[in-house]
Design a protein around this motif. Structure first.
Motif, PDB file in Angstrom:
ATOM      1  N   LYS A 170      16.402  74.285  19.936  1.00 56.33           N
ATOM      2  CA  LYS A 170      15.136  73.726  20.447  1.00 56.33           C
ATOM      3  C   LYS A 170      13.976  74.859  20.407  1.00 56.33           C
ATOM      4  CE  LYS A 170      12.760  71.873  24.750  1.00 56.33           C
ATOM      5  NZ  LYS A 170      13.024  71.617  26.128  1.00 56.33           N
ATOM      6  N   GLU A 171      14.583  76.070  20.849  1.00 56.59           N
ATOM      7  CA  GLU A 171      13.459  77.218  20.882  1.00 56.59           C
ATOM      8  C   GLU A 171      13.219  77.438  19.422  1.00 56.59           C
ATOM      9  OE1 GLU A 171      11.535  78.713  23.462  1.00 56.59           O
ATOM     10  OE2 GLU A 171      12.524  77.157  24.480  1.00 56.59           O
ATOM     11  N   ASN A 172      14.208  77.571  18.420  1.00 54.10           N
ATOM     12  CA  ASN A 172      13.865  77.557  17.091  1.00 54.10           C
ATOM     13  C   ASN A 172      12.854  76.521  16.554  1.00 54.10           C
ATOM     14  OD1 ASN A 172      14.930  77.201  14.091  1.00 54.10           O
ATOM     15  ND2 ASN A 172      15.351  79.421  14.419  1.00 54.10           N
ATOM     16  N   LYS A 173      13.059  75.336  16.769  1.00 58.20           N
ATOM     17  CA  LYS A 173      12.106  74.421  16.286  1.00 58.20           C
ATOM     18  C   LYS A 173      10.757  74.449  16.811  1.00 58.20           C
ATOM     19  CE  LYS A 173      15.803  70.515  15.933  1.00 58.20           C
ATOM     20  NZ  LYS A 173      15.967  69.309  16.116  1.00 58.20           N
ATOM     21  N   ILE A 174      10.684  74.905  18.124  1.00 57.75           N
ATOM     22  CA  ILE A 174       9.310  75.058  18.671  1.00 57.75           C
ATOM     23  C   ILE A 174       8.792  76.289  18.106  1.00 57.75           C
ATOM     24  CG2 ILE A 174       8.209  75.699  20.689  1.00 57.75           C
ATOM     25  CD1 ILE A 174      10.067  74.286  22.517  1.00 57.75           C
ATOM     26  N   TYR A 175       9.573  77.262  17.792  1.00 54.47           N
ATOM     27  CA  TYR A 175       8.845  78.588  16.905  1.00 54.47           C
ATOM     28  C   TYR A 175       8.575  78.226  15.753  1.00 54.47           C
ATOM     29  CZ  TYR A 175       8.493  83.536  15.426  1.00 54.47           C
ATOM     30  OH  TYR A 175       8.004  84.617  15.106  1.00 54.47           O
ATOM     31  N   TYR A 176       9.000  77.406  14.870  1.00 52.03           N
ATOM     32  CA  TYR A 176       8.821  77.084  13.635  1.00 52.03           C
ATOM     33  C   TYR A 176       7.480  76.169  13.479  1.00 52.03           C
ATOM     34  CZ  TYR A 176      12.157  79.357  10.453  1.00 52.03           C
ATOM     35  OH  TYR A 176      12.584  80.236   9.807  1.00 52.03           O
ATOM     36  N   GLU A 177       7.282  75.371  14.758  1.00 56.03           N
ATOM     37  CA  GLU A 177       6.155  74.654  14.786  1.00 56.03           C
ATOM     38  C   GLU A 177       4.973  75.632  15.169  1.00 56.03           C
ATOM     39  OE1 GLU A 177       6.821  71.766  18.039  1.00 56.03           O
ATOM     40  OE2 GLU A 177       8.297  70.443  16.538  1.00 56.03           O
ATOM     41  N   PHE A 178       5.219  76.601  16.059  1.00 50.44           N
ATOM     42  CA  PHE A 178       4.292  77.501  16.440  1.00 50.44           C
ATOM     43  C   PHE A 178       3.702  78.254  15.121  1.00 50.44           C
ATOM     44  CE2 PHE A 178       4.050  82.293  16.813  1.00 50.44           C
ATOM     45  CZ  PHE A 178       2.681  82.301  17.378  1.00 50.44           C
ATOM     46  N   MET A 179       4.738  78.494  14.395  1.00 45.11           N
ATOM     47  CA  MET A 179       4.318  79.275  12.893  1.00 45.11           C
ATOM     48  C   MET A 179       3.453  78.578  12.073  1.00 45.11           C
ATOM     49  SD  MET A 179       7.502  81.855  11.872  1.00 45.11           S
ATOM     50  CE  MET A 179       8.745  80.737  11.829  1.00 45.11           C
ATOM     51  N   ASP A 180       3.615  77.166  11.765  1.00 46.15           N
ATOM     52  CA  ASP A 180       2.889  76.429  11.186  1.00 46.15           C
ATOM     53  C   ASP A 180       1.581  76.140  11.931  1.00 46.15           C
ATOM     54  OD1 ASP A 180       4.917  75.752   9.537  1.00 46.15           O
ATOM     55  OD2 ASP A 180       5.674  73.935  10.374  1.00 46.15           O
ATOM     56  N   PHE A 181       1.476  76.143  13.211  1.00 47.42           N
ATOM     57  CA  PHE A 181       0.051  76.014  13.923  1.00 47.42           C
ATOM     58  C   PHE A 181      -0.635  77.406  13.777  1.00 47.42           C
ATOM     59  CE2 PHE A 181      -2.210  76.896  17.769  1.00 47.42           C
ATOM     60  CZ  PHE A 181      -2.981  75.989  17.833  1.00 47.42           C
ATOM     61  N   TYR A 182       0.065  78.514  13.681  1.00 50.61           N
ATOM     62  CA  TYR A 182      -0.683  79.830  13.528  1.00 50.61           C
ATOM     63  C   TYR A 182      -1.373  80.067  12.482  1.00 50.61           C
ATOM     64  CZ  TYR A 182      -1.004  84.880  14.264  1.00 50.61           C
ATOM     65  OH  TYR A 182      -1.497  86.308  14.606  1.00 50.61           O
ATOM     66  N   GLN A 183      -0.842  79.387  11.173  1.00 51.93           N
ATOM     67  CA  GLN A 183      -1.539  79.387  10.007  1.00 51.93           C
ATOM     68  C   GLN A 183      -2.828  78.701  10.035  1.00 51.93           C
ATOM     69  OE1 GLN A 183       1.300  77.809   7.089  1.00 51.93           O
ATOM     70  NE2 GLN A 183       2.255  79.506   6.666  1.00 51.93           N
ATOM     71  N   LEU A 184      -3.299  77.777  10.675  1.00 53.15           N
ATOM     72  CA  LEU A 184      -4.336  76.892  10.948  1.00 53.15           C
ATOM     73  C   LEU A 184      -5.074  77.598  12.219  1.00 53.15           C
ATOM     74  CD1 LEU A 184      -2.744  73.338  11.408  1.00 53.15           C
ATOM     75  CD2 LEU A 184      -3.565  74.559   9.049  1.00 53.15           C
ATOM     76  N   PRO A 232      -4.805  81.346  14.381  1.00 55.75           N
ATOM     77  CA  PRO A 232      -4.243  82.469  14.874  1.00 55.75           C
ATOM     78  C   PRO A 232      -4.221  82.702  16.434  1.00 55.75           C
ATOM     79  CG  PRO A 232      -6.221  83.128  13.645  1.00 55.75           C
ATOM     80  CD  PRO A 232      -6.010  81.488  13.569  1.00 55.75           C
ATOM     81  N   ILE A 233      -3.503  81.913  16.860  1.00 51.76           N
ATOM     82  CA  ILE A 233      -3.611  81.928  18.253  1.00 51.76           C
ATOM     83  C   ILE A 233      -2.057  81.914  18.954  1.00 51.76           C
ATOM     84  CG2 ILE A 233      -3.962  80.593  20.593  1.00 51.76           C
ATOM     85  CD1 ILE A 233      -5.984  78.659  19.354  1.00 51.76           C
ATOM     86  N   ASN A 234      -1.813  83.250  19.579  1.00 47.58           N
ATOM     87  CA  ASN A 234      -0.763  83.659  20.267  1.00 47.58           C
ATOM     88  C   ASN A 234      -0.553  83.523  21.517  1.00 47.58           C
ATOM     89  OD1 ASN A 234      -1.866  85.832  20.689  1.00 47.58           O
ATOM     90  ND2 ASN A 234      -1.316  87.068  19.194  1.00 47.58           N
ATOM     91  N   TYR A 235      -1.205  83.122  22.168  1.00 53.49           N
ATOM     92  CA  TYR A 235      -1.413  83.306  23.864  1.00 53.49           C
ATOM     93  C   TYR A 235      -0.979  82.024  24.460  1.00 53.49           C
ATOM     94  CZ  TYR A 235      -6.062  81.791  22.907  1.00 53.49           C
ATOM     95  OH  TYR A 235      -7.161  81.012  22.397  1.00 53.49           O
ATOM     96  N   ILE A 236      -0.614  81.137  23.831  1.00 56.30           N
ATOM     97  CA  ILE A 236      -0.157  79.623  24.227  1.00 56.30           C
ATOM     98  C   ILE A 236       1.274  79.292  23.852  1.00 56.30           C
ATOM     99  CG2 ILE A 236      -1.269  78.261  22.401  1.00 56.30           C
ATOM    100  CD1 ILE A 236      -2.116  76.275  24.869  1.00 56.30           C
ATOM    101  N   TRP A 237       1.809  78.779  24.690  1.00 58.35           N
ATOM    102  CA  TRP A 237       3.551  78.311  24.239  1.00 58.35           C
ATOM    103  C   TRP A 237       3.896  77.320  25.008  1.00 58.35           C
ATOM    104  CZ3 TRP A 237       5.922  79.988  20.203  1.00 58.35           C
ATOM    105  CH2 TRP A 237       7.379  79.863  20.363  1.00 58.35           C
ATOM    106  N   PHE A 238       4.660  76.367  24.477  1.00 55.84           N
ATOM    107  CA  PHE A 238       5.040  75.012  25.049  1.00 55.84           C
ATOM    108  C   PHE A 238       6.517  75.110  25.228  1.00 55.84           C
ATOM    109  CE2 PHE A 238       1.280  74.443  22.464  1.00 55.84           C
ATOM    110  CZ  PHE A 238       0.551  73.845  23.466  1.00 55.84           C
ATOM    111  N   SER A 239       7.223  74.252  26.141  1.00 55.73           N
ATOM    112  CA  SER A 239       8.624  74.180  26.491  1.00 55.73           C
ATOM    113  C   SER A 239       9.161  72.692  25.633  1.00 55.73           C
ATOM    114  CB  SER A 239       8.856  74.221  27.700  1.00 55.73           C
ATOM    115  OG  SER A 239       8.290  72.898  28.351  1.00 55.73           O
ATOM    116  N   LYS A 240       8.315  71.959  25.068  1.00 54.57           N
ATOM    117  CA  LYS A 240       8.711  70.881  24.325  1.00 54.57           C
ATOM    118  C   LYS A 240       8.154  70.918  22.874  1.00 54.57           C
ATOM    119  CE  LYS A 240       8.209  68.193  28.480  1.00 54.57           C
ATOM    120  NZ  LYS A 240       7.606  67.101  29.226  1.00 54.57           N
ATOM    121  N   GLU A 241       9.167  70.099  22.035  1.00 57.01           N
ATOM    122  CA  GLU A 241       8.782  70.016  20.781  1.00 57.01           C
ATOM    123  C   GLU A 241       7.853  69.029  20.383  1.00 57.01           C
ATOM    124  OE1 GLU A 241      12.331  69.124  18.123  1.00 57.01           O
ATOM    125  OE2 GLU A 241      13.629  69.678  19.941  1.00 57.01           O
ATOM    126  N   GLY A 242       7.138  69.482  19.265  1.00 57.48           N
ATOM    127  CA  GLY A 242       5.602  68.402  18.887  1.00 57.48           C
ATOM    128  C   GLY A 242       4.531  68.858  19.732  1.00 57.48           C
TER     129      GLY A 242
END
Length: 636
Positions: free
Chosen positions: A147-161, A163-173
């Motif tokens: 789960k954490e790995n999936k969320i991290y890859y979603e974060f990296m996709d979002f970061y390309q759009l 570059p915000i690194n100060y928000i994090w989520f506990s749920k996929e999507g």
């Protein structure tokens, strides 16, 4: 000044060190080299200069400097050391001119580990800085199903759009939901102005959220923020003053608490029969006369769903002519639902039923703003603390309908026409298929979706040769079509055999009795912090099956027998060994699926030919329903 600051920081470090020791934790900084996966299982990516959130700096890259600091990055070396002198010098420089030289850091799973500049980070943490500039190398792990790995890859996709690194989520999507919540298209890049606006809005929210005690909840600040802007709207939240935001966060607090609960929904399978004491009766706060509003998405004349609820409203007026007065609003939309709710409340309505899932968010907002008004939304598996939700166990009727279809279809080919892939509807489809299979082991159910784009279902039925079809549940008053319920195709003409009945009048009647008698309050256990969902079925009289005179007497007797076993809890349609299209769901011949498993099922029975569609395959009408209540399919 620098020496005094070091002395204070040293004390903070020793205190944290000892506290971690007592808890059995590592007392010094984490070391990235100790937690990295084995070589070859990750890659590196250069991010360049990045504003690194101080709170997300957890340790050092190597072990060399980790023992100079406690786990909170405060120093623990004595004040007489060279290390202390350099730290004090940096402290003085920060106060007088600021630390400008970027540090070097590694980012792994959106946490940061320092390669050069540990003392600078320590000083900045001591002074309460929000971020520090650094040159960052990202460690990218291989994709896994974790789960954490999936969320991290979603974060990296979002970061390309963005570059915000100060928000994090506990749920996929959640990162995709955030992109939509702020009004951006899925692949749309953020402008500098939009990034600054978001930073300001998020910082203002998290300040109020943290001040209220957000760190004690089992969610991230990002989870809370996303829930908040989804409920109220990003632009609305951005436009709030500090005092308005503080008040809104406080009023919405139980929604945040509920996000962190594992058992989010308290399913009420039967009406509360708890008897009241004399004291309860004397202190009853029930209004002398209830004023009830029903808000419909369409009109009773054009929608079978709305028509069923309108019959329920009329039933209430006939049953309680002295105790209540009802009114209704037609053609509710996502755009006007807020104003319809506001108007109903201004007109003095103290009980409001919003009769479709897409109205849930607006119902919550109205309930938070008007705590003395009871609001219920007709939806299933919807987790909100400020409103109650309700639905009917239609799958019980669908099982009977499937048994009828299995007995009548000469060629064992059945077609089931569904509308939305939402919670409850998948159980309906599977129950129908299981009912058909119980009577006819060779029965195959071809699944079609009425909301699917560019599909001619009638043509597919003709080509397939299905002799028995399950269409929409009820007749629509302004539509003379006979294609509803279970119908047998005689050449090109349908012959209706049975139809399911949503007896919302019975549901509303029992709920009103609970309010009048004062047992309504017993459903709510404030200490449980759960959302309340009424899910009543045949045994409560809110679901039934009406059989046609054309149905053979033997089949009718079978339906009555099955109905009595379901109503008496002797038989559960989802009991015994169950198979899905991909394998065994449960292999216990004496077991049954729990209500939660039935409600949230995301699989199709093995005798169903078809699949659960993605949202993109459905028409625009389906989008708000899917967004609110769509089934989350597991990836294979």
């Amino acid at each position: 000044m620098g020496k005094e600051d070091y002395s204070k920081a040293f004390k903070l470090g020793k205190k944290d060190y000892q506290s971690r020791m007592l808890r059995g934790e590592k007392p010094t900084l984490q070391v990235l080299d100790d937690i990295l996966p084995e070589k070859g299982s990750y890659s590196e990516s250069q991010l360049g200069l990045v504003q690194i959130p101080i709170e997300q700096i957890l340790g050092t890259k190597t072990v060399a400097r980790s023992s100079s600091f406690a786990g909170n990055f405060m120093p623990i070396l004595r004040e007489s050391t060279e290390f202390a002198a350099k730290w004090a010098e940096l402290s003085t420089r920060h106060v007088e001119e600021g630390i400008r030289e970027p540090i070097k850091a590694y980012e792994y799973m959106n946490q940061f580990y320092i390669e050069e500049g540990n003392k600078r980070v320590s000083v900045m943490k001591y002074f309460g800085a929000v971020s520090i500039l650094g040159t960052v190398t990202r460690i990218v792990p291989k994709r896994t199903k974790d789960k954490e790995n999936k969320i991290y890859y979603e974060f990296m996709d979002f970061y390309q759009l963005a570059p915000i690194n100060y928000i994090w989520f506990s749920k996929e999507g959640s990162f995709a939901k955030l992109q939509k919540a702020v009004g951006k298209e899925p692949k749309e890049v953020w402008t500098e102005e939009e990034l600054l606006k978001f930073s300001s809005t998020y910082a203002r929210f998290t300040a109020e959220y943290s001040a209220k005690g957000g760190k004690k909840l089992n969610i991230t600040p990002g989870d809370a923020f996303l829930s908040f802007i989804t409920l109220y709207g990003y632009e609305v939240v951005d436009g709030k003053t500090t005092s308005e935001l503080q008040e809104l966060v406080s009023k919405s607090w139980e929604e945040f608490v509920l996000l962190g609960e594992e058992a989010e929904i308290d399913l009420k399978m039967k009406p509360n029969q708890k008897k009241r004491s004399l004291l309860d009766i004397l202190h009853s706060s029930v209004p002398k006369k209830l004023k009830i509003a029903f808000i419909y998405e369409k009109t009773p004349g054009t929608s079978a769903w709305t028509y069923a609820h309108e019959l329920g409203r009329l039933h209430l007026e006939q049953t309680f002519p002295e105790e209540l007065h009802t009114t209704y609003y037609e053609n509710g939309t996502q755009e006007n639902i807020d104003s319809l709710l506001e108007h109903a409340i201004e007109e003095g309505c103290n009980l409001i039923f919003t009769t479709t899932p897409p109205f849930a968010q607006a119902s919550v907002k109205a309930a938070i703003a008007n705590p003395k008004v009871q609001i219920l939304n007709c939806s299933l598996n919807t987790s909100h603390r400020y409103i109650r939700t309700y639905y009917s166990r239609m799958y019980e009727a669908k099982f009977l309908m499937g048994a009828i279809a299995g007995a009548i279809a000469e060629n064992s080919r059945l077609t089931y026409i569904a509308d939305y892939p939402i919670y409850g509807s998948i159980a309906n489809i599977n129950a129908f298929a299981l009912g058909a299979k119980m009577i006819n082991p060779r029965a195959k159910v071809y699944l079609e979706w009425s909301t699917e784009k560019e599909v001619d279902i009638e043509e597919k039925i003709r080509k397939r040769g299905s002799s028995c079809v399950s269409g929409r549940d009820m007749v629509i008053p302004e539509d003379a079509s006979r294609f509803f319920g279970i119908y047998h195709m005689d050449e090109f003409h349908p012959r209706n055999l049975a139809m399911p009945l949503w007896h919302w009048g019975r549901f509303y009647e029992q709920l009103i009795w609970a309010i009048i008698e004062g047992t309504w309050k017993y459903d709510d256990d404030p200490s449980a912090k759960k959302a309340i969902n009424y899910w009543w079925g045949m045994s409560e009289g809110v679901i039934d099956v009406i059989c046609s005179k054309y149905l053979p007497i033997g089949t009718k007797r079978l339906v009555d027998l099955l109905k009595s076993t379901i109503c008496s809890d002797v038989f559960n349609p989802f009991s015994g060994i169950l198979y899905s299209q991909s394998g065994i769901v449960t292999d216990d011949p004496n077991g049954s699926l729990s209500p939660e498993e039935i409600m949230t099922m995301d699989w199709l029975a093995d005798n169903i030919i078809g699949r659960i569609p993605d949202k993109e395959e459905l028409n625009e009408q389906a989008e708000p329903v899917i967004n609110q209540q769509g089934v989350k399919k597991e990836e294979g």
